[in-house]
Structure formats: structure tokens, C-alpha cells
Design a protein around this motif. Structure first.
Motif, PDB file in Angstrom:
ATOM      1  N   GLN A 105       0.850  -1.198   0.000  1.00  0.00           N
ATOM      2  CA  GLN A 105       0.000   0.000   0.000  1.00  0.00           C
ATOM      3  C   GLN A 105       0.881   1.242   0.000  1.00  0.00           C
ATOM      4  O   GLN A 105       0.393   2.346  -0.066  1.00  0.00           O
ATOM      5  N   HIS A 123      -1.558   1.487  -4.185  1.00  0.00           N
ATOM      6  CA  HIS A 123      -1.872   2.919  -4.107  1.00  0.00           C
ATOM      7  C   HIS A 123      -0.980   3.773  -5.016  1.00  0.00           C
ATOM      8  O   HIS A 123      -0.905   4.982  -4.836  1.00  0.00           O
ATOM      9  N   SER A 193      -2.763  -1.625   9.213  1.00  0.00           N
ATOM     10  CA  SER A 193      -3.680  -1.489  10.351  1.00  0.00           C
ATOM     11  C   SER A 193      -4.997  -2.230  10.190  1.00  0.00           C
ATOM     12  O   SER A 193      -5.773  -2.285  11.126  1.00  0.00           O
TER      13      SER A 193
HETATM   14  P1  NAD Z   1      -1.710   1.638   7.942  1.00  0.00           P
HETATM   15  O1  NAD Z   1      -3.182   1.707   8.066  1.00  0.00           O
HETATM   16  O2  NAD Z   1      -1.155   0.613   7.081  1.00  0.00           O
HETATM   17  O3  NAD Z   1      -1.109   1.563   9.475  1.00  0.00           O
HETATM   18  C1  NAD Z   1       0.237   1.411   9.803  1.00  0.00           C
HETATM   19  C2  NAD Z   1       0.416   0.167  10.698  1.00  0.00           C
HETATM   20  O4  NAD Z   1       1.800  -0.084  10.877  1.00  0.00           O
HETATM   21  C3  NAD Z   1      -0.190   0.314  12.113  1.00  0.00           C
HETATM   22  O5  NAD Z   1      -0.994  -0.832  12.386  1.00  0.00           O
HETATM   23  C4  NAD Z   1       1.049   0.324  13.039  1.00  0.00           C
HETATM   24  O6  NAD Z   1       0.785  -0.301  14.290  1.00  0.00           O
HETATM   25  C5  NAD Z   1       2.049  -0.469  12.226  1.00  0.00           C
HETATM   26  N1  NAD Z   1       3.461  -0.173  12.471  1.00  0.00           N
HETATM   27  C6  NAD Z   1       4.050   1.013  12.753  1.00  0.00           C
HETATM   28  N2  NAD Z   1       5.383   0.881  12.819  1.00  0.00           N
HETATM   29  C7  NAD Z   1       5.667  -0.429  12.567  1.00  0.00           C
HETATM   30  C8  NAD Z   1       6.883  -1.178  12.462  1.00  0.00           C
HETATM   31  N3  NAD Z   1       8.083  -0.619  12.653  1.00  0.00           N
HETATM   32  N4  NAD Z   1       6.810  -2.504  12.176  1.00  0.00           N
HETATM   33  C9  NAD Z   1       5.586  -3.097  11.986  1.00  0.00           C
HETATM   34  N5  NAD Z   1       4.409  -2.428  12.071  1.00  0.00           N
HETATM   35  C10 NAD Z   1       4.449  -1.110  12.342  1.00  0.00           C
HETATM   36  O7  NAD Z   1      -1.094   2.912   7.413  1.00  0.00           O
HETATM   37  P2  NAD Z   1      -1.489   4.439   7.526  1.00  0.00           P
HETATM   38  O8  NAD Z   1      -0.320   5.121   8.085  1.00  0.00           O
HETATM   39  O9  NAD Z   1      -2.784   4.602   8.213  1.00  0.00           O
HETATM   40  O10 NAD Z   1      -1.606   4.857   6.020  1.00  0.00           O
HETATM   41  C11 NAD Z   1      -2.652   4.497   5.192  1.00  0.00           C
HETATM   42  C12 NAD Z   1      -2.159   4.468   3.764  1.00  0.00           C
HETATM   43  O11 NAD Z   1      -1.419   5.672   3.499  1.00  0.00           O
HETATM   44  C13 NAD Z   1      -1.185   3.374   3.494  1.00  0.00           C
HETATM   45  O12 NAD Z   1      -1.824   2.214   3.218  1.00  0.00           O
HETATM   46  C14 NAD Z   1      -0.358   3.998   2.341  1.00  0.00           C
HETATM   47  O13 NAD Z   1      -1.051   3.897   1.128  1.00  0.00           O
HETATM   48  C15 NAD Z   1      -0.289   5.441   2.673  1.00  0.00           C
HETATM   49  N6  NAD Z   1       0.997   5.767   3.311  1.00  0.00           N
HETATM   50  C16 NAD Z   1       2.144   5.402   2.658  1.00  0.00           C
HETATM   51  C17 NAD Z   1       3.358   5.643   3.237  1.00  0.00           C
HETATM   52  C18 NAD Z   1       4.603   5.192   2.485  1.00  0.00           C
HETATM   53  O14 NAD Z   1       4.541   5.026   1.262  1.00  0.00           O
HETATM   54  N7  NAD Z   1       5.708   4.939   3.187  1.00  0.00           N
HETATM   55  C19 NAD Z   1       3.438   6.296   4.488  1.00  0.00           C
HETATM   56  C20 NAD Z   1       2.241   6.689   5.112  1.00  0.00           C
HETATM   57  C21 NAD Z   1       1.029   6.412   4.518  1.00  0.00           C
END
Ligand code: NAD
Length: 252
Positions: A105, A123, A193
């Protein structure tokens, strides 16, 4: 490594054979240890911009500079950081299992930067741009852009080739993701999440189609209720340990 984690990783490796079909779903948590904050965790970039306000089709039509302001800054953040040991561990898994696909994602390109070659981007990709007038897109690593919004050669605005909040996912990517999910023997869910649909449907779909479901997250999530194994911990620490154990098991 503590006893509980060792036991969980040992029972995880029991489900892996070289011929195992593995599908991995990653979310923003996968890149958290690279220094890219998750939306829900907030911090950094997301304190300044509300992605649900700056990443919509309406905003792109009415305030393209605002969309690009956030996006250009996101690209600058991504350029300053890099894949973490978790991304590299997943790329190594691709060398151990020829039947492995990553569904992400994330839009950061870090799986590919780490060496993964079979990646489905649900995404989109923050480094890809799309012409708003012509139906074509391409990778463009210019960062930062000298003027916002960047323009296509045809004169129209470019847009980031990511899926905005109120947009449909690419049908081909979605169908491929469903296909890879129902075929999986082992389905690994990492750093997501279980809130963002339709990605959130995939773990249950995998389970209903006979996959062993393994969940890695720093927090308890709803996936834990039906996962076969739920490991609480950081992806960047757990995944290299898993790869090391699998290499030991296969004598590599
Ligand atoms: P999400 O709904 O996928 O939630 C993030 C999850 O990661 C949470 O459940 C949290 O507990 C877990 N987490 C945090 N740190 C971790 C680690 N070190 N190891 C394992 N698990 C960990 O994501 P969101 O932030 O709500 O974002 C929604 C959407 O936004 C994503 O699906 C994506 O499309 C986009 N997004 C992308 C990026 C990126 O490209 N790096 C960053 C932020 C958001």
C-alpha cells in the motif's frame, strides 16, 4: 532474541518450503523504521498536511499547487531516507522462494529500491507522474520541482500517479492482488492497520482460501483475531531474523 519470539519464528518457518506460494501485504508500518511516518501515527510531514484534504481529485482540480506542495515535500522526505533492513529481508525472501509477490500500500518505492522485483503497488508510486490531459505516466525523480505544479510537455498539469483518497484503485492491480491472495499458501501481513480498504479484505480472503496467515505489527490489530501467528514487533527487526532462520532451515 527472547524465547517467545524464537518460538513464534520457529513455528512460522514450519510453514515455508522452497515451493511455497508466498504473498506479502505491506502497509505504512513497513517504512516507519526508514523514517517515513505512518498517517495514523502522525508526526513529521502529516502534522503539516492532512492527506485526506491534500490528496483528493477535487484538490487536484481546484488547488493543484497545494496537492503538489505536499507531494513534493513527501518526495523530498523519501529521497532523504532509504529502505530499512525489513525491505532488504523481503528482497532476500524473493531469492529463496520463486513464488513470492509483494502487494504494497506504500508509494515510496522502497521495496524495489531494496531489490524486490515482483511488487504490486495498490496505491501507486510517489515517483511516477501522470499527465492530467493525456493517458500516460512515467517515473520522474526530479526533486524538488523548481515550479509547482509541474507541467507535461503538452502544457497540462502533471499529477502524482498515486491513488487519491476518493479514487478507485487500478482495476488490473486490484485483480492481480486478489489473484495473488487466493493462491497463497502463506500470507504475511506486515505493518498494516486493517483499516484501509480494499487492502484490509486481503488477509481474510487469503485465510478463507486456505493460506496460513502471519501478522507482524508493533501494535495489536484486528487481524490478530484470525491470524495463525501474530508477532508483536518491528518489521525491520523481525524480518531479518525470519530470513536468517529460513536460510538455516534450507542450509543456505
Ligand atoms: P496503515 O493503516 O497501514 O497503518 C500502519 C500500521 O503499521 C499500524 O498498524 C502500526 O501499528 C504499524 N506499524 C508502525 N510501525 C511499525 C513497524 N516498525 N513494524 C511493523 N508495524 C508497524 O497505514 P497508515 O499510516 O494509516 O496509512 C494508510 C495508507 O497511506 C497506506 O496504506 C499507504 O497507502 C499510505 N501511506 C504510505 C506511506 C509510504 O509510502 N511509506 C506512508 C504513510 C502512509
Amino acid at each position: 532474541m527472547n524465547k517467545e519470539l524464537r518460538a513464534q519464528l520457529e513455528s512460522t518457518t514450519q510453514h515455508f518450503k522452497p515451493s511455497t506460494k508466498i504473498t506479502i501485504l505491506t502497509g505504512a508500518g513497513m517504512s516507519a523504521e526508514s523514517g517515513i511516518p505512518t498517517f495514523r501515527g502522525k508526526g513529521g510531514l502529516w502534522e503539516k498536511y492532512d492527506p485526506e484534504e491534500c490528496a483528493t481529485a477535487e484538490a487536484m482540480r481546484e488547488r493543484p499547487w497545494r496537492v503538489w506542495e505536499m507531494h513534493d515535500e513527501l518526495r523530498q522526505v523519501l529521497a532523504r531516507h532509504k529502505p530499512n533492513p525489513g525491505h532488504f529481508a523481503i528482497a532476500q525472501l524473493e531469492e529463496l522462494f520463486e513464488n513470492l509477490v509483494v502487494i504494497t500500500q506504500n508509494v515510496d518505492n522502497y521495496h524495489q529500491d531494496a531489490g524486490s522485483t515482483r511488487v504490486l503497488e495498490m496505491h501507486g508510486n510517489a515517483w511516477r507522474v501522470r499527465c492530467t490531459a493525456e493517458d500516460r505516466s512515467w517515473m520522474d525523480k526530479t526533486v524538488p520541482y523548481p515550479k509547482l505544479p509541474p507541467k507535461c510537455q503538452c502544457g497540462a498539469d502533471l499529477r502524482p500517479d498515486v491513488v487519491f483518497f476518493n479514487e478507485q484503485l487500478d482495476r488490473d492491480v486490484l485483480n492481480s492482488a486478489f489473484g495473488e491472495t487466493v493462491k497463497a499458501d502463506v500470507f504475511l501481513v506486515i505493518g498494516t492497520s486493517y483499516v484501509v480498504v480494499p487492502a484490509a479484505y486481503l488477509p481474510l480472503m487469503a485465510k478463507e482460501n486456505g493460506a496460513v496467515l502471519i501478522n507482524i505489527n508493533t501494535e495489536p490489530t484486528d487481524i490478530a483475531a484470525f491470524a495463525d501467528i501474530s508477532i508483536l514487533g518491528r518489521a525491520g527487526e523481525i524480518l531479518p531474523k525470519l530470513v536468517k532462520m529460513l536460510k538455516g532451515k534450507f542450509g543456505i
